[in-house]
Design a protein around this motif. Structure first.
Motif, mmCIF file in Angstrom:
data_model
loop_
_atom_site.group_PDB
_atom_site.id
_atom_site.type_symbol
_atom_site.label_atom_id
_atom_site.label_comp_id
_atom_site.label_asym_id
_atom_site.label_seq_id
_atom_site.Cartn_x
_atom_site.Cartn_y
_atom_site.Cartn_z
ATOM 1 N N ASN A 346 0.805 -1.230 0.000
ATOM 2 C CA ASN A 346 0.000 0.000 0.000
ATOM 3 C C ASN A 346 0.835 1.275 0.000
ATOM 4 O OD1 ASN A 346 -2.598 -1.112 -0.004
ATOM 5 N ND2 ASN A 346 -2.553 -1.450 2.209
ATOM 6 N N LEU A 347 2.138 1.142 0.221
ATOM 7 C CA LEU A 347 2.978 2.325 0.407
ATOM 8 C C LEU A 347 2.911 3.304 -0.756
ATOM 9 C CD1 LEU A 347 6.320 1.219 2.120
ATOM 10 C CD2 LEU A 347 4.496 2.649 3.034
ATOM 11 N N THR A 365 8.558 1.842 -4.164
ATOM 12 C CA THR A 365 8.404 0.577 -4.894
ATOM 13 C C THR A 365 9.736 0.006 -5.374
ATOM 14 O OG1 THR A 365 8.009 1.881 -6.904
ATOM 15 C CG2 THR A 365 6.070 1.123 -5.682
ATOM 16 N N ASP A 366 10.833 0.759 -5.200
ATOM 17 C CA ASP A 366 12.133 0.256 -5.641
ATOM 18 C C ASP A 366 12.478 -1.030 -4.901
ATOM 19 O OD1 ASP A 366 12.314 2.397 -7.300
ATOM 20 O OD2 ASP A 366 13.821 3.486 -6.131
ATOM 21 N N PHE A 369 14.763 -0.659 -1.845
ATOM 22 C CA PHE A 369 14.066 -0.071 -0.703
ATOM 23 C C PHE A 369 13.172 -1.112 -0.029
ATOM 24 C CE2 PHE A 369 10.688 2.270 1.409
ATOM 25 C CZ PHE A 369 11.392 3.242 2.095
ATOM 26 N N ARG A 370 12.433 -1.869 -0.818
ATOM 27 C CA ARG A 370 11.546 -2.893 -0.259
ATOM 28 C C ARG A 370 12.338 -3.974 0.464
ATOM 29 N NH1 ARG A 370 6.277 -3.257 -2.538
ATOM 30 N NH2 ARG A 370 6.332 -5.521 -2.375
ATOM 31 N N ARG A 371 13.503 -4.331 -0.083
ATOM 32 C CA ARG A 371 14.329 -5.351 0.568
ATOM 33 C C ARG A 371 14.806 -4.864 1.934
ATOM 34 N NH1 ARG A 371 19.524 -5.517 0.767
ATOM 35 N NH2 ARG A 371 19.814 -4.131 -1.022
ATOM 36 N N LYS A 372 15.220 -3.606 2.007
ATOM 37 C CA LYS A 372 15.669 -3.064 3.292
ATOM 38 C C LYS A 372 14.505 -2.984 4.286
ATOM 39 C CE LYS A 372 19.633 -0.489 1.523
ATOM 40 N NZ LYS A 372 20.266 0.836 1.342
ATOM 41 N N MET A 373 13.319 -2.689 3.774
ATOM 42 C CA MET A 373 12.142 -2.685 4.640
ATOM 43 C C MET A 373 11.915 -4.072 5.240
ATOM 44 S SD MET A 373 10.304 0.259 4.898
ATOM 45 C CE MET A 373 8.584 -0.248 5.094
ATOM 46 N N TYR A 374 12.021 -5.113 4.414
ATOM 47 C CA TYR A 374 11.880 -6.486 4.903
ATOM 48 C C TYR A 374 12.928 -6.804 5.954
ATOM 49 C CZ TYR A 374 8.319 -8.365 1.715
ATOM 50 O OH TYR A 374 7.148 -8.649 1.065
#
Length: 445
Positions: A346-347, A365-366, A369-374
């Motif tokens: 949803n971000l 959506t990069d 960035f998503r990997r670091k969020m995980y």
């Protein structure tokens, strides 16, 4: 202010200075500021082991015997500051009935409980005209006219709201025309002359005025206190302040009193009574927190951590965050990892990254960035419950923070020789900003 209130303010500031790590940060910065590192090891272990009933007991000031001794001392201090009566205890009169389509339950609750109190104070001080500041659509002014027959000068800064109020008056309240007068006015401490002219122009001379305001937001409530002291014909004041955190953070209006300024200097309070403190002072009360279910607490804990992880990774990427809409999409997933996946998906519609380096563009959506969020979610997801207990501690001290704000305003008027006190008007679980500041220049004979 009584010696008891002065003592309370001093003790509250000493307490808040000592435990500022509980609240002196944006909750979204719980990871970026490494707030949980302030927890002693035995506190962290205790937090992890308590259930929802224990958490609610903690907020109410009741602890199990297994709680760490120094944590018990903290709760004892909170209990003592919370149980001190810092406001005059006066039972509010019963609400009056009022029907109007389009009003929320909260708004109906507020105006039907506030109106009879305004009437009571007007009778005590023999006021025969009400000036309502921030009148909005005019529901409170119309009730004061219909139920108690007071003429009302309704002041509102928004031309759009004024036009809607006039249209509603024509359609729904035609009998109030000539008695409830709407005027577009920006109200501050310098508005005394303007208001006095409007009163005389529309209602004639020799009127004894009661100033009122429901949801006097941000600096407006303090500006109205200053205004009240300047209007010679204003004999009474009944105002319900809110949104303390929206005040200018230059400490121009907080503290407002000379005593407050003196105590803030003495205890170096300016460093821990900024926006975070004021935001906590106007959050939901502890009563609302302890009514949350186990599922609601778990969801709230996860949502707090979702946002904290986003803040952490954004700062790691040298970005700031821009919120695209007020509320983020919430997941109904039972699995916390699935819930985080929903949040991540949803971000794109809820937040935008703004890079401090104009040559570096990053999107939520990069893939990197998503990997670091995980990664950060995996690292910190087991701390969700500790964050929720910390939110419980904030709920426990919310009333102390609000007391500091309210007592400072009481003292501001008392320093000008005006009788003033705070009175609880509404149910704080329905309308959290439940206090009215009531002031009278003349005393009943």
């Amino acid at each position: 202010m009584s010696n008891l209130d002065v003592c309370y303010l001093e003790r509250a500031l000493v307490f808040l200075k000592k435990y500022q790590w509980i609240f002196n940060f944006r909750n979204t910065d719980v990871l970026t500021k490494d707030v949980l590192a302030n927890l002693p090891k035995d506190w962290a272990e205790y937090f992890n082991g308590i259930n929802v009933d224990n958490l609610h007991g903690l907020v109410k000031g009741n602890l199990e015997d297994s709680a760490p001794l120094d944590f018990k001392y903290l709760i004892d201090e909170i209990n003592e500051l919370n149980c001190k009566q810092t406001c005059e205890t006066v039972e509010s009169v019963e609400s009056v009935s009022y029907k109007c389509t389009g009003l929320t339950q909260k708004k109906v609750h507020e105006i039907t409980l506030l109106a009879p109190v305004i009437n009571e104070i007007c009778q005590e001080t023999k006021c025969d005209l009400i000036v309502d500041i921030g009148s909005g659509f005019g529901h409170l002014p119309h009730m004061l006219f219909e139920k108690y027959h007071y003429p009302v000068l309704a002041l509102e800064v928004s031309n759009k709201l004024i036009q809607t109020a006039l249209e509603n008056q024509t359609k729904l309240k035609p009998a109030s025309k000539g008695h409830v007068i709407f005027k577009e006015v920006f109200v501050n401490k310098s508005s005394a002359g303007c208001i006095e002219e409007l009163v005389e122009e529309n209602f004639g001379p020799d009127k004894k005025i009661c100033l009122t305001g429901l949801h006097a937001c941000a600096d407006l409530s303090v500006e109205v206190l200053k205004l009240f002291s300047r209007i010679s014909k204003a004999s009474a004041l009944v105002i319900m302040p809110c949104c303390y955190h929206r005040m200018n953070t230059d400490f121009k209006n907080f503290p407002a009193s000379s005593l407050g300024k003196k105590l803030f200097d003495k205890y170096q309070a300016y460093g821990f009574t900024g926006e975070a403190f004021l935001r906590l002072a106007c959050q939901q009360t502890s009563g609302t927190f302890i009514r949350m279910s186990k599922e609601e607490h778990e969801k709230h804990a996860q949502q707090c951590m979702h946002r904290a992880v986003l803040q952490l990774v954004a700062e790691m990427e040298n970005c700031t965050l821009r919120r695209l809409k007020r509320k983020s999409g919430k997941s109904n997933a039972l699995d916390i990892d699935v819930g985080f996946q929903d949040y991540l998906n949803n971000l794109e519609t809820t937040h935008q990254l703004v890079g401090r380096d104009p040559n570096k563009r990053i999107k939520v959506t990069d893939e990197t960035f998503r990997r670091k969020m995980y990664e950060k979610w995996t690292e910190h997801k087991n701390e969700c419950w500790q964050v929720e207990v910390l939110m419980g501690l904030q709920a426990a001290i919310q009333g102390i923070c609000e007391n500091v704000v309210l007592l400072d305003r009481v003292e501001f008027l008392k320093e000008k020789g005006i009788r003033c006190y705070n009175r609880k008007i509404t149910n704080d679980c329905i309308s959290p900003r439940c206090w009215a500041l009531i002031a009278m220049k003349s005393f009943p004979s």
